[in-house]
Scaffold this motif. Structure first.
Motif, PDB file in Angstrom:
ATOM      1  N   TYR A   1     -13.739  22.468  -7.446  1.00  0.00           N
ATOM      2  CA  TYR A   1     -13.638  23.901  -7.216  1.00  0.00           C
ATOM      3  C   TYR A   1     -12.617  24.503  -8.174  1.00  0.00           C
ATOM      4  O   TYR A   1     -11.567  23.909  -8.433  1.00  0.00           O
ATOM      5  CB  TYR A   1     -13.175  24.201  -5.789  1.00  0.00           C
ATOM      6  CG  TYR A   1     -14.149  23.819  -4.710  1.00  0.00           C
ATOM      7  CD1 TYR A   1     -15.113  24.729  -4.259  1.00  0.00           C
ATOM      8  CD2 TYR A   1     -14.101  22.559  -4.115  1.00  0.00           C
ATOM      9  CE1 TYR A   1     -16.002  24.392  -3.251  1.00  0.00           C
ATOM     10  CE2 TYR A   1     -14.998  22.206  -3.110  1.00  0.00           C
ATOM     11  CZ  TYR A   1     -15.937  23.132  -2.677  1.00  0.00           C
ATOM     12  OH  TYR A   1     -16.822  22.789  -1.684  1.00  0.00           O
TER      13      TYR A   1
ATOM     14  N   HIS B   1     -16.584  17.805  -4.230  1.00  0.00           N
ATOM     15  CA  HIS B   1     -16.924  18.881  -5.157  1.00  0.00           C
ATOM     16  C   HIS B   1     -15.689  19.321  -5.936  1.00  0.00           C
ATOM     17  O   HIS B   1     -14.566  19.232  -5.444  1.00  0.00           O
ATOM     18  CB  HIS B   1     -17.487  20.091  -4.400  1.00  0.00           C
ATOM     19  CG  HIS B   1     -18.929  19.977  -4.061  1.00  0.00           C
ATOM     20  ND1 HIS B   1     -19.828  21.005  -4.215  1.00  0.00           N
ATOM     21  CD2 HIS B   1     -19.653  18.937  -3.568  1.00  0.00           C
ATOM     22  CE1 HIS B   1     -21.033  20.623  -3.833  1.00  0.00           C
ATOM     23  NE2 HIS B   1     -20.943  19.367  -3.418  1.00  0.00           N
TER      24      HIS B   1
ATOM     25  N   GLY C   1     -21.730  23.279  -7.130  1.00  0.00           N
ATOM     26  CA  GLY C   1     -22.700  23.912  -6.247  1.00  0.00           C
ATOM     27  C   GLY C   1     -23.902  24.417  -7.023  1.00  0.00           C
ATOM     28  O   GLY C   1     -23.948  24.410  -8.255  1.00  0.00           O
ATOM     29  N   THR C   2     -24.882  24.903  -6.292  1.00  0.00           N
ATOM     30  CA  THR C   2     -26.111  25.384  -6.928  1.00  0.00           C
ATOM     31  C   THR C   2     -26.044  26.859  -7.279  1.00  0.00           C
ATOM     32  O   THR C   2     -26.662  27.307  -8.237  1.00  0.00           O
ATOM     33  CB  THR C   2     -27.309  25.144  -5.990  1.00  0.00           C
ATOM     34  OG1 THR C   2     -27.056  25.780  -4.727  1.00  0.00           O
ATOM     35  CG2 THR C   2     -27.513  23.650  -5.766  1.00  0.00           C
ATOM     36  N   GLY C   3     -25.291  27.642  -6.491  1.00  0.00           N
ATOM     37  CA  GLY C   3     -25.264  29.085  -6.719  1.00  0.00           C
ATOM     38  C   GLY C   3     -24.372  29.505  -7.871  1.00  0.00           C
ATOM     39  O   GLY C   3     -24.634  30.489  -8.541  1.00  0.00           O
ATOM     40  N   ARG C   4     -23.288  28.766  -8.089  1.00  0.00           N
ATOM     41  CA  ARG C   4     -22.309  29.089  -9.131  1.00  0.00           C
ATOM     42  C   ARG C   4     -21.862  30.540  -9.041  1.00  0.00           C
ATOM     43  O   ARG C   4     -21.728  31.237 -10.055  1.00  0.00           O
ATOM     44  CB  ARG C   4     -22.868  28.797 -10.528  1.00  0.00           C
ATOM     45  CG  ARG C   4     -23.354  27.391 -10.739  1.00  0.00           C
ATOM     46  CD  ARG C   4     -22.229  26.378 -10.557  1.00  0.00           C
ATOM     47  NE  ARG C   4     -21.237  26.471 -11.591  1.00  0.00           N
ATOM     48  CZ  ARG C   4     -21.314  25.825 -12.773  1.00  0.00           C
ATOM     49  NH1 ARG C   4     -22.331  25.051 -13.035  1.00  0.00           N
ATOM     50  NH2 ARG C   4     -20.359  25.953 -13.667  1.00  0.00           N
ATOM     51  N   THR C   5     -21.612  30.995  -7.809  1.00  0.00           N
ATOM     52  CA  THR C   5     -21.166  32.364  -7.576  1.00  0.00           C
ATOM     53  C   THR C   5     -19.727  32.347  -7.070  1.00  0.00           C
ATOM     54  O   THR C   5     -19.393  31.586  -6.169  1.00  0.00           O
ATOM     55  CB  THR C   5     -22.059  33.063  -6.539  1.00  0.00           C
ATOM     56  OG1 THR C   5     -23.412  33.086  -7.028  1.00  0.00           O
ATOM     57  CG2 THR C   5     -21.586  34.494  -6.288  1.00  0.00           C
ATOM     58  N   THR C   6     -18.885  33.181  -7.647  1.00  0.00           N
ATOM     59  CA  THR C   6     -17.506  33.285  -7.193  1.00  0.00           C
ATOM     60  C   THR C   6     -17.442  33.989  -5.834  1.00  0.00           C
ATOM     61  O   THR C   6     -18.053  35.041  -5.648  1.00  0.00           O
ATOM     62  CB  THR C   6     -16.659  34.058  -8.216  1.00  0.00           C
ATOM     63  OG1 THR C   6     -16.665  33.355  -9.461  1.00  0.00           O
ATOM     64  CG2 THR C   6     -15.217  34.206  -7.734  1.00  0.00           C
ATOM     65  N   VAL C   7     -16.724  33.392  -4.900  1.00  0.00           N
ATOM     66  CA  VAL C   7     -16.529  33.980  -3.583  1.00  0.00           C
ATOM     67  C   VAL C   7     -15.087  34.469  -3.505  1.00  0.00           C
ATOM     68  O   VAL C   7     -14.154  33.707  -3.781  1.00  0.00           O
ATOM     69  CB  VAL C   7     -16.808  32.950  -2.470  1.00  0.00           C
ATOM     70  CG1 VAL C   7     -16.516  33.555  -1.104  1.00  0.00           C
ATOM     71  CG2 VAL C   7     -18.246  32.456  -2.555  1.00  0.00           C
TER      72      VAL C   7
ATOM     73  N   LEU D   1     -14.771  29.195  -6.890  1.00  0.00           N
ATOM     74  CA  LEU D   1     -16.067  28.881  -7.488  1.00  0.00           C
ATOM     75  C   LEU D   1     -16.316  27.391  -7.367  1.00  0.00           C
ATOM     76  O   LEU D   1     -15.491  26.573  -7.799  1.00  0.00           O
ATOM     77  CB  LEU D   1     -16.104  29.289  -8.965  1.00  0.00           C
ATOM     78  CG  LEU D   1     -17.382  28.907  -9.721  1.00  0.00           C
ATOM     79  CD1 LEU D   1     -18.574  29.693  -9.185  1.00  0.00           C
ATOM     80  CD2 LEU D   1     -17.218  29.142 -11.224  1.00  0.00           C
ATOM     81  N   ASP D   2     -17.429  27.013  -6.756  1.00  0.00           N
ATOM     82  CA  ASP D   2     -17.827  25.617  -6.623  1.00  0.00           C
ATOM     83  C   ASP D   2     -18.544  25.197  -7.899  1.00  0.00           C
ATOM     84  O   ASP D   2     -19.691  25.591  -8.137  1.00  0.00           O
ATOM     85  CB  ASP D   2     -18.748  25.470  -5.404  1.00  0.00           C
ATOM     86  CG  ASP D   2     -19.144  24.030  -5.123  1.00  0.00           C
ATOM     87  OD1 ASP D   2     -18.845  23.151  -5.959  1.00  0.00           O
ATOM     88  OD2 ASP D   2     -19.756  23.782  -4.061  1.00  0.00           O
TER      89      ASP D   2
END
Length: 270
Positions: free
Chosen positions: A243, A241, A57-63, A53-54
């Motif tokens: 993470y 960033h 970042g702008t999305g704040r979505t876990t990849v 998770l960034d």
């Protein structure tokens, strides 16, 4: 990239394989009272999953990279145990006692198993962990049976939810509800930023060179198979960033192999 563990990883692995503490990470029987685990045989069957998770970042979505299935936690559950302890203290309107502080520090910084045993009992074992995790938003973590906290099962995405409770900004916190308050989060971050030097491997490999590792690792040789669970969770800084990274693995032929797999997976996930 070569899968051969680094000299540091081999040194750490050699020391820890010989250590009784490593084999007790899941509350397993003392090796003197247990059958000798069989040596791993056949082709390697190691698997790993990473979640990232960034925070900036702008999305704040876990990849998630890999199958987001359940793994044994081994000693990364000690972060969850401390979170549960802090929530219970918050609800009681009190700071941690001296005894609790004296147990929490070695549990996180040195991965001390005796301290984890004591705090596992203090939080109410699996039921206490479950109550805390419900408040923190974890959905796929199940506490280990009896005293075997290291056999807690979790997913990489659930570990990101736990890390968010520690490293992200907190929401509204009220007694008996909400997450960790600012003081509790600061205590957890401080301890995770001061783990002993021999335990700074793992997700830190994906961070910028020279950046400070803020993490907790776990390792456990399963007696049934002779293979290793090796995990690492924490916050890293890379390319400007912040993470949150969780890498879980199992089926490793050795601890050194597991460290190498975790570090390769963390780098690839970033």
């Amino acid at each position: 990239m070569s899968s051969r563990p680094s000299r540091t990883a081999r040194t750490i692995a050699g020391a820890l394989v010989a250590s009784t503490a490593a084999l007790l990470a899941a509350g397993l029987p003392h090796p003197a009272a247990a059958a000798t685990p069989p040596a791993p045989s056949g082709k390697p069957s190691a698997h790993a999953t990473a979640a990232v998770l960034d925070l900036d970042g702008t999305g704040r979505t876990t990849v998630v990279r890999g199958a987001d299935r359940a793994y044994d936690t081994a000693s990364i559950v000690k972060v969850d145990i401390l979170a549960a302890l802090l929530l219970q203290a918050q609800d009681a309107g009190r700071p941690l006692s001296k005894t609790e502080r004296d147990l929490a520090e070695p549990m996180i910084r040195r991965s001390d198993n005796a301290a984890a045993d004591a705090l596992w009992r203090r939080i109410g074992r699996a039921s206490g962990l479950a109550a805390a995790n419900e408040r923190l938003g974890l959905t796929s973590t199940t506490g280990g049976p009896g005293g075997r906290w290291g056999l807690t099962r979790t997913t990489a995405s659930d570990q990101i939810r736990l890390l968010r409770a520690v490293f992200d900004s907190g929401g509204t916190v009220r007694r008996g509800s909400g997450g960790l308050d600012a003081e509790s989060r600061a205590r957890m971050r401080s301890l995770m930023s001061r783990v002993v030097s021999g335990q700074t491997w793992g997700v830190s490999a994906a961070g910028d060179p020279g950046s400070r590792p803020v993490l907790k690792n776990g390792w456990l040789r399963r007696s049934a198979t002779g293979r290793w669970d090796v995990n690492s969770v924490g916050e890293i800084t890379a390319r400007g960033h912040r993470y949150l990274v969780a890498v879980l693995s199992d089926g490793n032929a050795s601890m050194g192999d597991g460290i190498s797999l975790v570090e390769r997976t963390a780098r690839a996930a970033l």
